[in-house]
Design an enzyme around this catalytic site. Structure first.
Site, PDB file in Angstrom:
ATOM      1  N   CYS A  12      30.812   2.727 -61.567  1.00  0.00           N
ATOM      2  CA  CYS A  12      30.575   1.315 -61.828  1.00  0.00           C
ATOM      3  C   CYS A  12      30.351   1.145 -63.331  1.00  0.00           C
ATOM      4  O   CYS A  12      30.302   2.119 -64.081  1.00  0.00           O
ATOM      5  CB  CYS A  12      29.353   0.833 -61.043  1.00  0.00           C
ATOM      6  SG  CYS A  12      27.803   1.592 -61.586  1.00  0.00           S
ATOM      7  N   CYS A  96      21.109   1.259 -66.568  1.00  0.00           N
ATOM      8  CA  CYS A  96      22.097   0.291 -66.076  1.00  0.00           C
ATOM      9  C   CYS A  96      21.593  -1.126 -66.354  1.00  0.00           C
ATOM     10  O   CYS A  96      20.413  -1.427 -66.117  1.00  0.00           O
ATOM     11  CB  CYS A  96      22.304   0.493 -64.573  1.00  0.00           C
ATOM     12  SG  CYS A  96      23.208  -0.834 -63.771  1.00  0.00           S
ATOM     13  N   HIS A 124      13.568   7.546 -54.814  1.00  0.00           N
ATOM     14  CA  HIS A 124      14.721   7.415 -55.710  1.00  0.00           C
ATOM     15  C   HIS A 124      14.257   7.142 -57.141  1.00  0.00           C
ATOM     16  O   HIS A 124      13.310   6.375 -57.361  1.00  0.00           O
ATOM     17  CB  HIS A 124      15.629   6.273 -55.234  1.00  0.00           C
ATOM     18  CG  HIS A 124      16.980   6.281 -55.874  1.00  0.00           C
ATOM     19  ND1 HIS A 124      17.225   5.688 -57.085  1.00  0.00           N
ATOM     20  CD2 HIS A 124      18.151   6.819 -55.477  1.00  0.00           C
ATOM     21  CE1 HIS A 124      18.495   5.859 -57.410  1.00  0.00           C
ATOM     22  NE2 HIS A 124      19.085   6.544 -56.444  1.00  0.00           N
ATOM     23  N   GLU A 126      15.409   5.320 -59.482  1.00  0.00           N
ATOM     24  CA  GLU A 126      15.436   3.903 -59.870  1.00  0.00           C
ATOM     25  C   GLU A 126      14.150   3.211 -59.439  1.00  0.00           C
ATOM     26  O   GLU A 126      13.553   2.450 -60.217  1.00  0.00           O
ATOM     27  CB  GLU A 126      16.637   3.210 -59.227  1.00  0.00           C
ATOM     28  CG  GLU A 126      16.704   1.698 -59.516  1.00  0.00           C
ATOM     29  CD  GLU A 126      17.840   1.018 -58.773  1.00  0.00           C
ATOM     30  OE1 GLU A 126      18.959   1.558 -58.781  1.00  0.00           O
ATOM     31  OE2 GLU A 126      17.606  -0.048 -58.160  1.00  0.00           O
ATOM     32  N   THR A 163      19.122  -1.575 -56.323  1.00  0.00           N
ATOM     33  CA  THR A 163      20.452  -2.152 -56.617  1.00  0.00           C
ATOM     34  C   THR A 163      21.531  -1.690 -55.649  1.00  0.00           C
ATOM     35  O   THR A 163      22.551  -2.353 -55.491  1.00  0.00           O
ATOM     36  CB  THR A 163      20.883  -1.783 -58.051  1.00  0.00           C
ATOM     37  OG1 THR A 163      20.826  -0.364 -58.215  1.00  0.00           O
ATOM     38  CG2 THR A 163      19.983  -2.455 -59.069  1.00  0.00           C
ATOM     39  N   SER A 263      28.647   6.994 -58.808  1.00  0.00           N
ATOM     40  CA  SER A 263      28.440   8.097 -59.750  1.00  0.00           C
ATOM     41  C   SER A 263      29.528   9.158 -59.664  1.00  0.00           C
ATOM     42  O   SER A 263      29.366  10.257 -60.192  1.00  0.00           O
ATOM     43  CB  SER A 263      27.079   8.758 -59.471  1.00  0.00           C
ATOM     44  OG  SER A 263      26.040   7.837 -59.635  1.00  0.00           O
TER      45      SER A 263
END
EC number: 1.17.7.4
Length: 673
Positions: A12, A96, A124, A126, A163, A263
């Site tokens: 992405c 990101c 995670h 994030e 996300t 990824s």
């Protein structure tokens, strides 16, 4: 067999941007570059970065200036960035944009008093990073069931999502939150690219006989794609590379769908598509057994190949090679690390590069070695480090005659005793199990000989630190230092590559005979610069604090007219010195001891005697306190007849006046010291 490839498969925008930043730094940066954690959840990308000399670290303690650290695409909390910056490490933020936007949102709402709820995987990176932006006070949930476990929340609630979270699950959890709480403010933070990727995966998986989901083992969005596709197509497989493609019965599988996590690099996707296309060219009448047999790899002794760990114990590691027999790595052939713990370091599913020692050990087992592969790759790394004079990390494993032995990148390295430190080291065993930074000074691949020096690195770092000190030193500047040695006249303190002297008089406000009364070698202390000489490379340091000066506290605690209780600490011809408190003495003139004339103070006083006296003069600037015992309770000799009062100046013998002046000066200087 028809192959359908998702148009959204692969990197992405955020991931592509992060990877580009790191590869650009690898080419252009003169400083050492690290990533905080894997830059993305993809083993192939991480391995490629390692080939460029970029390693992933897990804490600020693992790096030192000068260097650059790239923050991974998943982002981190503000405290992590602050820790790096406090060490002088340059931080390059590759978070990101969608994640960064969520960080700002969570921080804003937290500061406005909202209770933050995050919907996602609490393990995670994030999510761990996001919680840092609300001081780790967020509640993290990922199911409707967990909504019920939340405590009663009276204040306003702000809800955001990982996300890569599945939208359908997000909507159900939001509905459950709205039913339980009245004050819920939701922000749909699911990435648009994630939405499209998941929607396309859902559509394709309903139309095919088999789905291949390509991505890293720990990639959240890859796992969610697998979850979506598996719900529609039972023949869904999650793979990391083309070598993971399962056997395909082309008689039954007519249509295959391929998608990939955000990824997953394009070269991995292309390799999978190529392999499936090659399979598609095979004879359509080939039996499943034949197809499976042809998919097996062939092995030869001396070959280097990849395998996946399928099990292990304290003695052996078992590896799936895609061969008809599994491989075995004896533990002594896995690593030279004397602290290696299989339970902590190995994980089923991890991919390893192995060297084929024997295809058949007589019992059908394939004997492998990981150390041999590490050594092959390690020689390339060490030769490059030698040519470019780049430091490497070596873990010391044993002490030998004349030095120590360690390992780096699977290669044995000798460090002579004279090169282990910039100081003489008597006991080299203290270095065993330590990791030290060294520079290779001799390398001979044919003789398998590598000699390295830690001393070069230490001296280079000291020179750099010394230049920093001398370029920025100024009177009054404060440093944290370590006591290196003690002398009769003071203590030498290393303030970061440069030694300064704390004179005996600057160690304590009390009179001391030796520095060991205050500090010892190895102590970490805070000092300040009193004076320095750049030409002679000398620095005078102070340790005693101004606020501890007994004369400063004396002004606050005492005044003229106060009666104090003290102890006689010194007798002189013209009077006695009385200790009021530690570091603070006052003088009782001989005329202020008794109501009669005394021949000497020792007639009525002795060292250690406790007396009461009145303060008749207090001059903190001159460091002088005058006391009178006579005005409180005069001490007369036994049987003495009281005479008329005698003035001190009038009755002091002339030959004693000069003695008094010298002794007072000497005593005041000793107090000063």
């Amino acid at each position: 067999m028809h192959i359908v490839v998702a148009s959204t498969a692969g990197f992405c925008f955020g991931v592509n941007n992060a990877v580009k930043i790191v590869f650009d730094l690898a080419e252009k940066s003169e400083d050492k570059v690290y990533t905080f954690g894997p830059i993305i959840h993809n083993e192939q990308v991480v391995n490629k970065l390692q080939e460029h000399g970029i390693l992933a670290i897990n804490s600020p303690e693992q790096v030192s200036a000068p260097s650059k650290v790239v923050i991974r695409a998943h982002g981190v909390g503000p405290s992590v960035i602050s820790e790096f910056e406090a060490k002088g490490i340059e931080v390059v933020n590759a978070t990101c944009p969608y994640v960064e936007k969520m960080q700002r949102l969570v921080n804003k709402k937290y500061n406005e008093g909202y209770q933050i709820i995050i919907i996602g995987d609490k393990e995670h990176p994030e999510i761990i990073g996001i919680t840092g932006w609300c001081n780790n006070t967020a509640y993290i949930i990922d199911s409707i069931e967990q909504v019920k476990t939340l405590p009663n929340i009276e204040k306003n609630i702000c809800v955001v999502a990982q996300t890569t979270f599945i939208r359908e699950k997000w909507e159900k959890i939001i509905d459950s939150l709205n039913k339980r709480f009245k004050n819920v403010l939701k922000f749909d933070t699911i990435c648009n690219a994630t939405d499209k990727r998941q929607s396309e995966a859902d559509k394709i998986s309903k139309e095919v006989d088999m789905v291949l989901v390509i991505g890293g083992e720990n990639s959240s969005n890859t796992n969610k794609l697998f979850e979506i596709c598996r719900a529609n197509c039972p023949e869904t497989y999650k793979i990391q590379t083309a070598s993971d493609i399962p056997p395909v019965d082309i008689k039954k599988i007519k249509k295959i769908g391929i998608t990939a996590g955000a990824s997953t690099p394009d070269w991995v996707i292309k390799e999978v598509i190529h392999n499936m296309s090659e399979l598609n060219k095979q004879d359509l009448e080939m039996s499943f057994a034949d197809a499976f047999e042809s998919s097996l790899v062939t092995l030869t002794t001396g070959q280097i190949t990849k395998g996946r760990i399928i099990g292990f114990n304290l003695n052996e590691v078992y590896v799936d090679l895609g061969f008809k027999s599994d491989g075995i790595i004896p533990m002594e052939e896995f690593t030279d690390d004397i602290d290696f713990d299989p339970e902590k370091s190995l994980k089923v599913g991890d991919e390893v590069d192995v060297f084929v020692v024997r295809v058949n050990d007589g019992e059908g087992n394939v004997i492998l070695s990981k150390k041999k592969v590490d050594a092959v790759k390690g020689w390339e790394v060490l030769e490059d480090a030698f040519e470019n004079k780049r430091p490497i990390a070596v873990k010391i494993s044993e002490q030998v005659n004349g030095g120590v032995i360690g390992y780096s990148h699977g290669v044995k390295i000798f460090i002579p005793a004279s090169q282990i430190s910039d100081r003489f080291v008597k006991d080299l065993s203290s270095f065993v199990r330590q990791v030290v930074q060294v520079q290779i000074i001799e390398i001979n691949k044919q003789k398998r000989k590598v000699v390295a020096s830690a001393r070069i690195i230490i001296e280079r770092n000291k020179e750099f630190a010394s230049n920093e000190i001398w370029n920025n030193i100024e009177i009054g500047k404060v440093y944290k230092g370590q006591v290196k040695s003690l002398m009769d006249f003071g203590a030498f303190v290393d303030i970061g590559g440069v030694d300064g002297l704390v004179h005996l008089s600057e160690l304590s406000w009390n009179k001391i005979k030796h520095p060991s009364e205050v500090v010892k070698v190895g102590d970490e202390i805070t000092v300040y610069v009193i004076d320095f000489d750049k030409e002679k490379k000398r620095i005078s340091l102070g340790f005693k604090k101004k606020e501890d000066n007994p004369w400063v506290s004396a002004i606050k605690k005492y005044e003229v007219g106060n009666v104090i209780t003290g102890k006689v600490v010194r007798l002189v011809p013209f009077g006695a010195f009385v200790e009021i408190e530690q570091g603070l003495d006052g003088l009782v003139h001989i005329s202020q001891i008794s109501s009669v004339r005394l021949g000497k103070p020792g007639d009525v006083l002795k060292i250690g005697q406790e007396v009461q006296a009145k303060i008749t003069e207090l001059d903190a600037e001159a460091k002088k306190i005058s006391l009178s015992i006579k005005e409180v309770n005069p001490i007369d000799p036994k049987g003495a007849k009281k005479d008329a009062p005698v003035a001190a100046d009038e009755e002091l013998p002339t030959e004693h006046k000069e003695d008094m002046t010298n002794t007072i000066a000497e005593n005041l200087n000793s107090l000063n010291d």
